[in-house]
Scaffold this motif. Structure first.
Motif, mmCIF file in Angstrom:
data_model
loop_
_atom_site.group_PDB
_atom_site.id
_atom_site.type_symbol
_atom_site.label_atom_id
_atom_site.label_comp_id
_atom_site.label_asym_id
_atom_site.label_seq_id
_atom_site.Cartn_x
_atom_site.Cartn_y
_atom_site.Cartn_z
ATOM 1 N N UNK A 28 9.501 1.153 -9.555
ATOM 2 C CA UNK A 28 10.145 0.048 -8.732
ATOM 3 C C UNK A 28 9.196 -1.030 -8.281
ATOM 4 N N UNK A 29 8.115 -0.715 -8.324
ATOM 5 C CA UNK A 29 7.081 -1.440 -7.500
ATOM 6 C C UNK A 29 7.346 -1.281 -6.143
ATOM 7 N N UNK A 30 7.661 0.042 -5.482
ATOM 8 C CA UNK A 30 7.855 0.334 -4.304
ATOM 9 C C UNK A 30 6.305 1.034 -3.980
ATOM 10 N N UNK A 31 5.862 0.573 -2.618
ATOM 11 C CA UNK A 31 4.711 1.123 -2.411
ATOM 12 C C UNK A 31 4.684 2.841 -2.348
ATOM 13 N N UNK A 32 3.580 3.644 -2.965
ATOM 14 C CA UNK A 32 3.538 4.821 -2.749
ATOM 15 C C UNK A 32 2.184 5.725 -2.387
ATOM 16 N N UNK A 33 2.315 6.892 -1.984
ATOM 17 C CA UNK A 33 0.951 7.401 -1.516
ATOM 18 C C UNK A 33 0.530 8.315 -2.502
ATOM 19 N N UNK A 34 -0.693 8.421 -3.285
ATOM 20 C CA UNK A 34 -1.023 9.493 -4.140
ATOM 21 C C UNK A 34 -1.937 10.780 -3.549
ATOM 22 N N UNK A 35 -1.562 11.629 -4.043
ATOM 23 C CA UNK A 35 -2.563 12.925 -3.432
ATOM 24 C C UNK A 35 -3.632 12.979 -4.034
ATOM 25 N N UNK B 229 -9.858 0.118 -1.057
ATOM 26 C CA UNK B 229 -9.063 1.359 -1.264
ATOM 27 C C UNK B 229 -8.177 0.982 -2.488
ATOM 28 N N UNK B 230 -7.155 1.839 -2.797
ATOM 29 C CA UNK B 230 -6.165 1.408 -3.934
ATOM 30 C C UNK B 230 -4.793 1.510 -3.235
ATOM 31 N N UNK B 231 -4.003 0.691 -3.633
ATOM 32 C CA UNK B 231 -2.662 0.598 -3.192
ATOM 33 C C UNK B 231 -1.827 1.009 -4.562
ATOM 34 N N UNK B 232 -0.996 1.849 -4.613
ATOM 35 C CA UNK B 232 -0.368 2.426 -5.564
ATOM 36 C C UNK B 232 1.356 2.004 -5.418
ATOM 37 N N UNK B 233 1.913 1.872 -6.635
ATOM 38 C CA UNK B 233 3.349 1.563 -6.691
ATOM 39 C C UNK B 233 3.993 2.327 -7.510
#
Ligand code: M6R
Length: 612
Positions: A229-236, A222-226
């Motif tokens: 600020x390099x904080x992990x985020x979820x993408x729609x 899968x894909x991990x997004x940041x």
């Protein structure tokens, strides 16, 4: 412009990358390359010229082994088209490979810094700076590759969509976006990266759009997004619902011709759902009546053909809204200190939704306090996402560099917007509005009639295709239409061509008219027909060869003076450019065909212009 495709999965990457790059060819490019993780090494292959050269070199990709890779088609900005300047650009140890869309503005300064540290450069590109800088931060071994990329991002300025591979982390790819589109694709046991959804649509319809400042790490799982600020985020995750066939030629020789022929259908999609019971319904808009009544002016901002749509809009909307409508080239807008405030509605027009100049103008208008309403074709594109309001044109994917169905649908949507606003402002006679709307519903049929008579236009093309210079003249909306006709001709046939407001001829340009000069005279605007005729006579008196475009009702009269006449069905004056553009598109198409030009990919041009 440049294209990016990336793959991380279980299948051989190279054939997937080459196939994906093939789908991006329409964007315009001059060289191509791929990098694939082969064991703990990067296998990098690049070639100047058409993708076929690279593909043949690699036997369709079968000669390169590895399941993680990234590919690129380059449209040169820094450094001439050449094998060495193609992407991927590789760091000096060969460990880091980078593909890049956009421009690194401070590359010279960074390059000088790296050279002082003893880093040798092999290309003239701004992109190599990214590869070398990532390695500079990475090579001391104290940080991992993601951290090294993060440090690099702090130093680089400009616009970039990046795909980055590191030989020491052969199971992953890093992607970064700032001011240049980048899309993630999600498959079963694989992940994709692309600058344009068409590149990966064959493999997945589940996509997510990276936002500015986002970084993503793609793996098979899968894909991990940041965020920045390099904080992990979820993408729609969005679902792409159009068919890949829509982006294929389907038996036509050229995308441009296919897209010209698709215009009736595109118009149906753009217009029909937005007219109900004789009124415009724009459900996608949330502008309040109070806001609309408080408007002091409209500002239309766009580039190229989209700007020409704006030019037609100026004539049409100013007349029915009794509000000033200014039109600006997006590339000029932010440098002209525009008078824009919260009482200005800025209408941004862009087929791709990614044009950098247009995006910059949008941001400037926003900064000045204006609301942004964009008219865009590509769903989820950057301009659409940064606008307060969006009206999609629903033209379907447009592949040919020369825009056709996007122009027609943009124009229809802009007219609809004007008619919608006119009702709220009470500035247009209701019966006239009703007539225009009724006639808008007839546009697809009338367009079909024009396209059926394509052989007539082919005949005129055969008569004039070897001219070296052409003038388009017209008044009012015909002048605006001439701008588009002229651009269409020059961009695909390379014939020198200019458009003038007919009344301007006598102020200089008429000195260029001599025996045999081709002048395409546009006379579809009934109110100024007599004036158009006078200008035609002026041209003819000086030996000009006049090919005229007019309505069926004026055809006979026109034929008495012009050397050739193309007639189109009559319609409300506001709508004449929507019909008049079709014969001009066909004329350019046939002329280019007869001159043996590369119609879908004209030289030096790109579909999506993501540099300033
Ligand atoms: O995607 P956009 O509408 O923002 O593109 C603007 C121009 O680059 C574009 O219209 C260009 O002029 C076309 N090639 C014309 O056919």
């Amino acid at each position: 412009m440049c294209g990016i495709v990336g793959y991380v999965g279980r299948e051989e990457a190279a054939p997937i990358l080459l196939e994906g790059l093939g789908r991006l060819e329409y964007r315009g490019y001059d060289s191509a390359g791929i990098a694939v993780c082969t064991g703990k090494q990067l296998s990098v292959h690049k070639a100047k010229g058409r993708l076929r050269i690279l593909s043949d070199m690699l036997d369709g990709g079968r000669l390169v082994k590895g399941c993680v890779g990234v590919g690129h088609t380059r449209w040169a900005t820094h450094g001439a088209p050449s094998d060495v300047n193609s992407h991927p650009q590789v760091s000096r140890s060969g460990k880091i490979a980078v593909v890049h869309n956009g421009i690194i503005e401070n590359y010279a300064e960074l390059k000088a810094f790296l050279q002082e540290q003893g880093v040798p450069f092999t290309s003239e590109t701004d992109t190599e700076v990214v590869a070398q800088l990532v390695e500079y931060f990475y090579e001391d071994g104290k940080v991992d590759i993601l951290e090294a990329v993060g440090r690099c991002l702090h130093r680089i300025e400009g616009a970039y969509a990046l795909g980055i591979l590191c030989a020491d982390a052969p199971e992953q790819m890093i992607a970064v976006r700032k001011d240049s589109p980048l899309i993630l694709g999600f498959g079963d046991g694989c992940s994709f990266l692309a600058s344009d959804v068409t590149a990966i649509l064959r493999h997945t319809r589940r996509v997510a759009y990276l936002d500015d400042g986002d970084t993503a790490v793609l793996t098979r799982e899968g894909v991990q997004c940041y965020n920045y600020l390099m904080q992990p985020i979820e993408k729609t995750v969005s679902y792409v619902d159009w068919e890949i066939d829509a982006a294929e030629k389907g038996g036509y020789e050229h995308f441009m011709f296919k897209e010209i022929m698709e215009q009736p259908e595109a118009l149906r999609r753009a217009v029909f759902p937005r007219i109900r019971d004789g009124e415009v319904v724009l459900e996608d808009l949330s502008l309040t009546n109070k806001y609309i009544r408080g408007l002091h002016k409209l500002y239309i901002v766009a580039c190229g053909s989209s700007y020409h749509v704006g030019m037609v809009g100026k004539y049409n909307l100013e007349r029915i809204l009794r509000l000033p409508v200014e039109v600006a080239l997006a590339s000029e807008f932010r440098y002209m200190e525009p008078i824009v405030d919260e009482h200005t509605l800025v209408v941004v027009i862009s087929q791709s939704g990614e044009t950098l100049d247009t995006m910059a103008a949008l941001r400037e208008a926003k900064r000045l306090g204006a609301k942004i309403l964009s008219i865009v074709n590509v769903v989820g594109s950057s301009i659409a996402r940064e606008s307060d309001e969006v009206l999609y044109t629903w033209a379907g994917p447009e592949i040919a560099v020369a825009t056709t169905k996007a122009y027609t649908t943009q124009l229809a949507v802009l007219d609809l917007l004007g008619l919608y606003l006119s009702k709220i402002l009470g500035t247009m006679d209701a019966a006239e509005r009703r007539t225009v709307l009724d006639e808008m519903l007839l546009l697809p049929e009338k367009m079909e009639k024009i396209l059926e008579k394509k052989e007539d236009i082919q005949y005129f093309a055969s008569r004039y295709f070897n001219h070296n210079s052409v003038f388009f003249i017209g008044r009012n909306i015909d002048y605006a239409l001439g701008l588009e006709g002229s651009l269409k001709l020059k961009e695909i046939s390379y014939i020198h061509s200019e458009a003038y407001a007919s009344g301007e001829l006598k102020h200089g340009t008429i000195s260029l008219i001599e025996e045999g000069t081709l002048v395409v005279a546009l006379g579809t605007y009934g109110k100024l027909f007599d004036k158009a005729m006078s200008n035609i006579v002026e041209v003819k008196t000086r030996g000009g060869d006049v090919l005229a475009l007019t309505t069926e009702s004026r055809q006979e009269e026109m034929a008495k003076t012009a050397n050739g006449v193309i007639a189109i069905p009559d319609a409300h004056p506001m709508l004449m450019p929507s019909l008049g553009v079709a014969p001009l598109q066909l004329f350019s198409y046939y002329v280019a065909l007869m001159r043996g030009c590369d119609i879908d990919k004209p030289r030096n041009l790109a579909k999506s212009v993501t540099v300033e």
